[in-house]
Design a protein around this motif. Structure first.
Motif, PDB file in Angstrom:
ATOM      1  N   LYS A   1       0.661  22.191   2.145  1.00 18.32           N
ATOM      2  CA  LYS A   1      -0.334  22.766   3.053  1.00 18.32           C
ATOM      3  C   LYS A   1      -1.314  23.646   2.280  1.00 18.32           C
ATOM      4  N   TRP A   2      -0.791  24.498   1.403  1.00 15.33           N
ATOM      5  CA  TRP A   2      -1.676  25.347   0.593  1.00 15.33           C
ATOM      6  C   TRP A   2      -2.590  24.496  -0.282  1.00 15.33           C
TER       7      TRP A   2
ATOM      8  N   GLU B   1       0.849  30.952  10.753  1.00 17.93           N
ATOM      9  CA  GLU B   1       0.646  30.087  11.906  1.00 17.93           C
ATOM     10  C   GLU B   1       1.312  30.715  13.130  1.00 17.93           C
TER      11      GLU B   1
ATOM     12  N   LEU C   1       2.347  31.156   6.203  1.00 20.45           N
ATOM     13  CA  LEU C   1       1.012  30.614   6.469  1.00 20.45           C
ATOM     14  C   LEU C   1       0.305  31.329   7.614  1.00 20.45           C
TER      15      LEU C   1
ATOM     16  N   TRP D   1      -0.813  23.342  -6.371  1.00 19.10           N
ATOM     17  CA  TRP D   1       0.013  23.447  -5.170  1.00 19.10           C
ATOM     18  C   TRP D   1       0.606  22.098  -4.773  1.00 19.10           C
TER      19      TRP D   1
ATOM     20  N   ALA E   1      -3.630  21.462   0.305  1.00 21.24           N
ATOM     21  CA  ALA E   1      -4.506  20.572   1.058  1.00 21.24           C
ATOM     22  C   ALA E   1      -5.576  21.304   1.869  1.00 21.24           C
ATOM     23  N   THR E   2      -5.356  22.575   2.145  1.00 17.23           N
ATOM     24  CA  THR E   2      -6.266  23.321   3.012  1.00 17.23           C
ATOM     25  C   THR E   2      -7.683  23.355   2.447  1.00 17.23           C
ATOM     26  N   ASP E   3      -8.633  23.001   3.304  1.00 19.21           N
ATOM     27  CA  ASP E   3     -10.077  23.023   3.001  1.00 19.21           C
ATOM     28  C   ASP E   3     -10.488  22.064   1.890  1.00 19.21           C
ATOM     29  N   ARG E   4      -9.690  21.061   1.651  1.00 21.73           N
ATOM     30  CA  ARG E   4     -10.063  20.045   0.661  1.00 21.73           C
ATOM     31  C   ARG E   4     -10.350  18.735   1.389  1.00 21.73           C
ATOM     32  N   THR E   5     -11.335  18.003   0.916  1.00 16.33           N
ATOM     33  CA  THR E   5     -11.688  16.738   1.568  1.00 16.33           C
ATOM     34  C   THR E   5     -11.756  15.570   0.588  1.00 16.33           C
TER      35      THR E   5
ATOM     36  N   ALA F   1       6.116  28.365   8.061  1.00 19.06           N
ATOM     37  CA  ALA F   1       4.718  28.270   8.494  1.00 19.06           C
ATOM     38  C   ALA F   1       4.296  29.544   9.219  1.00 19.06           C
TER      39      ALA F   1
END
Length: 110
Positions: free
Chosen positions: A24-25, A88, A86, A40, A27-31, A82
Protein backbone atom coordinates in the motif's frame (compact mmCIF):
# COMPACT_ATOMS: atom_id res chain seq x y z
CA UNK A 1 -0.99 -28.31 17.02
CA UNK A 2 2.64 -28.04 18.07
CA UNK A 3 3.90 -24.73 19.38
CA UNK A 4 6.47 -24.40 16.57
CA UNK A 5 3.75 -24.97 13.96
CA UNK A 6 1.55 -22.33 15.58
CA UNK A 7 4.52 -19.95 15.64
CA UNK A 8 5.19 -20.51 11.93
CA UNK A 9 1.49 -20.04 11.08
CA UNK A 10 1.25 -16.78 13.02
CA UNK A 11 4.57 -15.56 11.60
CA UNK A 12 3.36 -16.33 8.09
CA UNK A 13 0.15 -14.36 8.65
CA UNK A 14 2.01 -11.43 10.20
CA UNK A 15 4.59 -11.25 7.43
CA UNK A 16 1.86 -11.41 4.78
CA UNK A 17 -0.05 -8.61 6.53
CA UNK A 18 3.06 -6.45 6.77
CA UNK A 19 3.68 -7.17 3.09
CA UNK A 20 0.22 -5.79 2.28
CA UNK A 21 0.93 -2.60 4.22
CA UNK A 22 4.24 -2.25 2.43
CA UNK A 23 2.48 -2.73 -0.93
CA UNK A 24 0.00 0.00 0.00
CA UNK A 25 2.80 2.43 0.88
CA UNK A 26 4.58 1.57 -2.35
CA UNK A 27 1.48 1.92 -4.51
CA UNK A 28 -0.06 5.10 -3.09
CA UNK A 29 -0.23 7.99 -5.58
CA UNK A 30 1.61 6.05 -8.28
CA UNK A 31 0.13 5.47 -11.72
CA UNK A 32 2.92 4.59 -14.15
CA UNK A 33 4.03 0.96 -14.10
CA UNK A 34 7.68 1.90 -13.56
CA UNK A 35 6.73 3.82 -10.39
CA UNK A 36 5.64 0.58 -8.78
CA UNK A 37 9.24 -0.61 -8.74
CA UNK A 38 10.28 0.99 -5.46
CA UNK A 39 11.67 -0.05 -2.08
CA UNK A 40 8.23 -0.45 -0.48
CA UNK A 41 7.00 -2.83 -3.16
CA UNK A 42 10.26 -4.79 -3.11
CA UNK A 43 10.13 -4.91 0.69
CA UNK A 44 6.56 -6.19 0.51
CA UNK A 45 7.67 -8.96 -1.83
CA UNK A 46 10.42 -9.94 0.60
CA UNK A 47 7.94 -9.97 3.48
CA UNK A 48 5.65 -12.20 1.41
CA UNK A 49 8.58 -14.50 0.68
CA UNK A 50 9.32 -14.78 4.40
CA UNK A 51 5.65 -15.44 5.10
CA UNK A 52 5.59 -18.14 2.43
CA UNK A 53 8.61 -19.86 3.94
CA UNK A 54 7.01 -19.78 7.40
CA UNK A 55 3.76 -21.14 5.93
CA UNK A 56 5.56 -24.01 4.19
CA UNK A 57 7.34 -24.89 7.43
CA UNK A 58 3.98 -24.99 9.21
CA UNK A 59 2.50 -27.12 6.41
CA UNK A 60 5.30 -29.63 6.79
CA UNK A 61 3.96 -30.56 10.23
CA UNK A 62 0.21 -30.02 10.04
CA UNK A 63 -2.66 -31.08 7.75
CA UNK A 64 -3.82 -28.31 5.41
CA UNK A 65 -7.39 -28.61 6.69
CA UNK A 66 -6.17 -27.72 10.19
CA UNK A 67 -3.76 -25.00 9.14
CA UNK A 68 -5.63 -23.20 6.37
CA UNK A 69 -8.06 -21.33 8.66
CA UNK A 70 -5.04 -19.40 9.94
CA UNK A 71 -5.01 -17.53 6.65
CA UNK A 72 -8.04 -15.68 8.08
CA UNK A 73 -5.70 -14.23 10.68
CA UNK A 74 -4.07 -12.26 7.87
CA UNK A 75 -7.38 -10.43 7.31
CA UNK A 76 -7.52 -9.43 10.98
CA UNK A 77 -3.91 -8.28 11.02
CA UNK A 78 -4.26 -6.27 7.79
CA UNK A 79 -7.33 -4.54 9.21
CA UNK A 80 -5.54 -3.64 12.45
CA UNK A 81 -2.36 -2.54 10.67
CA UNK A 82 -4.32 -0.44 8.16
CA UNK A 83 -6.02 1.39 11.01
CA UNK A 84 -2.88 1.87 13.10
CA UNK A 85 -0.15 2.38 10.49
CA UNK A 86 -2.07 3.78 7.51
CA UNK A 87 -4.61 5.83 9.44
CA UNK A 88 -7.53 4.14 7.69
CA UNK A 89 -10.96 4.36 9.27
CA UNK A 90 -12.16 2.11 12.04
CA UNK A 91 -15.80 1.07 11.70
CA UNK A 92 -18.31 -0.91 13.72
CA UNK A 93 -18.86 -3.20 10.73
CA UNK A 94 -15.13 -3.72 10.29
CA UNK A 95 -14.69 -4.52 13.96
CA UNK A 96 -17.71 -6.83 13.91
CA UNK A 97 -16.36 -8.69 10.89
CA UNK A 98 -12.97 -8.97 12.54
CA UNK A 99 -14.52 -10.43 15.69
CA UNK A 100 -16.49 -12.95 13.61
CA UNK A 101 -13.33 -14.00 11.76
CA UNK A 102 -11.50 -14.49 15.06
CA UNK A 103 -14.41 -16.50 16.47
CA UNK A 104 -14.42 -18.72 13.38
CA UNK A 105 -10.67 -19.22 13.62
CA UNK A 106 -11.04 -20.17 17.28
CA UNK A 107 -13.79 -22.69 16.49
CA UNK A 108 -11.81 -24.36 13.73
CA UNK A 109 -8.47 -24.30 15.58
CA UNK A 110 -9.84 -25.82 18.76
Amino acid sequence: MERSTLTFAIAGALLAALGQVSFKWGATDRTALVEFVNPWILGGLLLYLGGTVAWILALSKTPLTVLYPFTALTYVLVYLLAVTLLGEGLSVRGLGGTVLVLMGLFLVAT
